[in-house]
Design a protein around this motif. Structure first.
Motif: not given
Length: 279
Positions: A3-32
């Motif tokens: 469970t702890n590993q799953s939480i750590a893993h989820s935090a890594l990917t969600s944090g990364l996606r959150g950072f990227l989605s805050d960029q103004s040009l994210y919509a152009l790169c979303r799929e990639q």
């Protein structure tokens, strides 16, 4: 996976996606970006399934740092020893082949992601490099849409090409041919190539429109020089355009695209002339 590993893993990917989605040009790169985030996600799961340790974490970091060197040796090693070279350059000699392969695939994905992340940031900064004050009171959606209209599509194409270049080792190294993550990388590459094709086509369409608009403006200026009233210009140019489009393809001017079946509306012609300060 615990469970702890799953939480750590989820935090890594969600944090990364959150950072990227805050960029103004994210919509152009979303799929990639989603493609490589998913690839990173799968690599994390493989490595964590054996119980993540500081050594394995270090292996992923060092594999990214030395990815080009690892590829150089692995691609010329007739014994297909990618895992050996990952262990050699990461110093994690206890890693299994599957873990080492996952670390290398993750390294490629991280580098591909970095290309688009850098492009989004630099392209946004370039838009505002000629103004003294960065707008802070615009609605976010309006801001993003504005930035998208100002970017250089050729720089975007270059970023997509570099993105593909960083993922290609995953599909080209013999020892990864049968890896279950290779089809994921292959799909990401194909998606990016399709996206690049769309951007290239868009450049072609924009160039065609620029040439067309120039021809329409030139004709309007010709009528004005002949003494025609401003209020009659739009209708006259629209009529002229209809006549040009109605000609057989072989007799049409080069600025009329072959697939054009009918002329622009009068309203569209008027918009072009207004944009070029003719009416």
């Amino acid at each position: 996976m615990t469970t702890n590993q799953s939480i750590a893993h989820s935090a890594l990917t969600s944090g990364l996606r959150g950072f990227l989605s805050d960029q103004s040009l994210y919509a152009l790169c979303r799929e990639q970006l989603n493609d490589v985030c998913y690839l990173i996600d799968q690599c994390c799961q493989r490595i964590q399934s054996s119980g993540i340790s500081s050594d394995l974490s270090s292996m992923c970091i060092k594999a990214t740092m030395h990815e080009e060197t690892i590829f150089q040796y692995a691609s010329t090693d007739h014994r297909a020893r990618l895992a050996h070279w990952v262990r050699q350059y990461s110093g994690c000699h206890a890693a299994s082949d599957r873990e080492a392969h996952a670390a290398y695939i993750m390294a490629c994905a991280v580098k591909a992601l970095g290309i688009l992340s850098d492009w989004m940031r630099e392209a946004d900064q370039k838009v505002w490099s000629y103004v003294s004050k960065h707008p802070t009171d615009w609605p976010w959606s309006f801001y993003c849409n504005f930035v998208e209209t100002q970017i250089d599509p050729r720089e975007r194409i270059e970023a997509l090409e570099q993105y593909v270049l960083h993922l290609e080792p995953i599909t080209s190294l013999p020892c990864l041919i049968d890896d279950e993550l290779t089809p994921t990388a292959d799909r990401a590459i194909k998606n990016a190539i399709r996206k690049k094709g769309g951007v290239v086509s868009g450049i072609g369409r924009a160039q065609d429109m620029t040439t067309r608009d120039a021809a329409i403006t030139k004709q309007a200026l010709h009528y004005l020089a002949s003494g025609m009233s401003h209020r009659d210009i739009t209708s006259k140019v629209h009529s002229w355009l209809e006549q040009e489009v109605a000609k057989p393809p072989a007799q049409r001017p080069e600025w009329i695209a072959l697939e054009t079946e009918k002329a622009l509306s009068r309203k569209s012609v008027e918009a072009i002339l207004k944009r070029n300060f003719v009416v």
